[in-house]
Design a protein around this motif. Structure first.
Motif, PDB file in Angstrom:
ATOM      1  N   HIS A  15       0.862  -1.189   0.000  1.00  0.00           N
ATOM      2  CA  HIS A  15       0.000   0.000   0.000  1.00  0.00           C
ATOM      3  C   HIS A  15       0.892   1.230   0.000  1.00  0.00           C
ATOM      4  O   HIS A  15       1.869   1.300   0.738  1.00  0.00           O
ATOM      5  N   LEU A  16       0.536   2.218  -0.808  1.00  0.00           N
ATOM      6  CA  LEU A  16       1.288   3.467  -0.903  1.00  0.00           C
ATOM      7  C   LEU A  16       0.293   4.625  -0.852  1.00  0.00           C
ATOM      8  O   LEU A  16      -0.693   4.640  -1.592  1.00  0.00           O
ATOM      9  N   THR A  17       0.569   5.583   0.048  1.00  0.00           N
ATOM     10  CA  THR A  17      -0.302   6.733   0.242  1.00  0.00           C
ATOM     11  C   THR A  17       0.543   7.998   0.303  1.00  0.00           C
ATOM     12  O   THR A  17       1.643   7.984   0.839  1.00  0.00           O
ATOM     13  N   TYR A  18       0.010   9.086  -0.258  1.00  0.00           N
ATOM     14  CA  TYR A  18       0.671  10.389  -0.148  1.00  0.00           C
ATOM     15  C   TYR A  18      -0.264  11.347   0.577  1.00  0.00           C
ATOM     16  O   TYR A  18      -1.463  11.401   0.298  1.00  0.00           O
ATOM     17  N   HIS A  29       6.064  18.381   5.624  1.00  0.00           N
ATOM     18  CA  HIS A  29       4.820  18.695   4.915  1.00  0.00           C
ATOM     19  C   HIS A  29       4.328  17.557   4.020  1.00  0.00           C
ATOM     20  O   HIS A  29       3.145  17.476   3.721  1.00  0.00           O
ATOM     21  N   HIS A  30       5.238  16.719   3.554  1.00  0.00           N
ATOM     22  CA  HIS A  30       4.911  15.697   2.555  1.00  0.00           C
ATOM     23  C   HIS A  30       5.223  14.319   3.111  1.00  0.00           C
ATOM     24  O   HIS A  30       6.343  14.062   3.565  1.00  0.00           O
ATOM     25  N   PHE A  31       4.218  13.445   3.053  1.00  0.00           N
ATOM     26  CA  PHE A  31       4.337  12.118   3.638  1.00  0.00           C
ATOM     27  C   PHE A  31       4.000  11.049   2.610  1.00  0.00           C
ATOM     28  O   PHE A  31       2.938  11.091   2.002  1.00  0.00           O
ATOM     29  N   PHE A  32       4.915  10.122   2.435  1.00  0.00           N
ATOM     30  CA  PHE A  32       4.698   8.970   1.568  1.00  0.00           C
ATOM     31  C   PHE A  32       4.684   7.741   2.470  1.00  0.00           C
ATOM     32  O   PHE A  32       5.734   7.308   2.947  1.00  0.00           O
ATOM     33  N   LEU A  33       3.517   7.189   2.722  1.00  0.00           N
ATOM     34  CA  LEU A  33       3.365   6.019   3.588  1.00  0.00           C
ATOM     35  C   LEU A  33       3.437   4.748   2.743  1.00  0.00           C
ATOM     36  O   LEU A  33       2.700   4.614   1.758  1.00  0.00           O
ATOM     37  N   ILE A  34       4.325   3.843   3.149  1.00  0.00           N
ATOM     38  CA  ILE A  34       4.474   2.563   2.451  1.00  0.00           C
ATOM     39  C   ILE A  34       4.276   1.447   3.467  1.00  0.00           C
ATOM     40  O   ILE A  34       4.963   1.409   4.493  1.00  0.00           O
ATOM     41  N   ILE A  35       3.359   0.533   3.168  1.00  0.00           N
ATOM     42  CA  ILE A  35       3.124  -0.633   4.016  1.00  0.00           C
ATOM     43  C   ILE A  35       3.075  -1.854   3.113  1.00  0.00           C
ATOM     44  O   ILE A  35       2.417  -1.841   2.066  1.00  0.00           O
ATOM     45  N   ALA A  36       3.793  -2.896   3.529  1.00  0.00           N
ATOM     46  CA  ALA A  36       3.853  -4.110   2.726  1.00  0.00           C
ATOM     47  C   ALA A  36       3.805  -5.328   3.643  1.00  0.00           C
ATOM     48  O   ALA A  36       4.158  -5.242   4.821  1.00  0.00           O
ATOM     49  N   PRO A  37       3.401  -6.460   3.097  1.00  0.00           N
ATOM     50  CA  PRO A  37       3.432  -7.688   3.895  1.00  0.00           C
ATOM     51  C   PRO A  37       4.882  -8.122   4.143  1.00  0.00           C
ATOM     52  O   PRO A  37       5.788  -7.707   3.407  1.00  0.00           O
ATOM     53  N   PRO A  38       5.103  -8.951   5.175  1.00  0.00           N
ATOM     54  CA  PRO A  38       6.476  -9.386   5.490  1.00  0.00           C
ATOM     55  C   PRO A  38       7.163 -10.114   4.345  1.00  0.00           C
ATOM     56  O   PRO A  38       8.351  -9.918   4.096  1.00  0.00           O
ATOM     57  N   LEU A  39       6.422 -10.932   3.638  1.00  0.00           N
ATOM     58  CA  LEU A  39       6.979 -11.666   2.501  1.00  0.00           C
ATOM     59  C   LEU A  39       6.167 -11.323   1.267  1.00  0.00           C
ATOM     60  O   LEU A  39       4.951 -11.438   1.266  1.00  0.00           O
ATOM     61  N   GLU A  40       6.873 -10.913   0.232  1.00  0.00           N
ATOM     62  CA  GLU A  40       6.199 -10.593  -1.030  1.00  0.00           C
ATOM     63  C   GLU A  40       6.827 -11.425  -2.139  1.00  0.00           C
ATOM     64  O   GLU A  40       8.044 -11.419  -2.310  1.00  0.00           O
TER      65      GLU A  40
END
Length: 150
Positions: free
Chosen positions: A75-78, A96-107
């Motif tokens: 998942h990627l969010t700005y 001011h600028h946030f890039f959130l990255i969330i990923a499963p442990p194994l891809e």
């Protein structure tokens, strides 16, 4: 692989709310279509990550990120916060600028590190903070990504 491929218009927030690091992280997580329990676990995981060392890379940009069993894909969010918040960035300036990255442990696809690298590469470009600050629409955000070829 282009960053644009990982974004959805619903995951871009140009008027991010929150007066603290924790409130901003919660607001970013709210953009994800996850249940309350998953968001709570992710929030705790992100806070723990930030306590190890801020993901505020300077120049008004932060890239909070983590791996978690709460998600089955990356998942990627700005989010853009007009006032800026203290994110304990490396340059001690408001973020001011946030890039959130969330990923499963194994891809199987191995996207997490390449996406993190592309966001960092994008953030390092000299004109990016000013261009992000000048965005007036989500469409302009995608145009910027396309213009940068990232």
């Amino acid at each position: 692989m282009q960053l644009r491929d990982f974004f959805d218009p619903s995951r871009v927030e140009l008027h991010l709310r929150g007066d603290s690091r924790d409130e901003v992280l919660a607001a970013l997580l709210a953009r994800l279509e996850l249940d309350g329990r998953s968001r709570t676990v992710l929030f705790r995981t992100l806070r723990r990550r930030e306590n190890l060392g801020s993901t505020g890379i300077g120049r008004g940009i932060a890239i909070p990120h983590c791996r978690s069993l709460m998600v089955s894909r990356l998942h990627l969010t700005y989010g853009r916060h007009s006032q800026g918040v203290d994110f304990r960035a490396i340059d001690d300036r408001p973020t001011h600028h946030f890039f959130l990255i969330i990923a499963p442990p194994l891809e199987v696809s191995g996207q997490y590190l390449p996406v993190l690298g592309k966001v960092a590469q994008f953030a390092k470009e000299a004109d990016v903070p000013d261009r992000l600050a000048a965005l007036e629409s989500v469409a302009e955000f995608f145009e910027l990504l396309d213009a940068k070829g990232i």
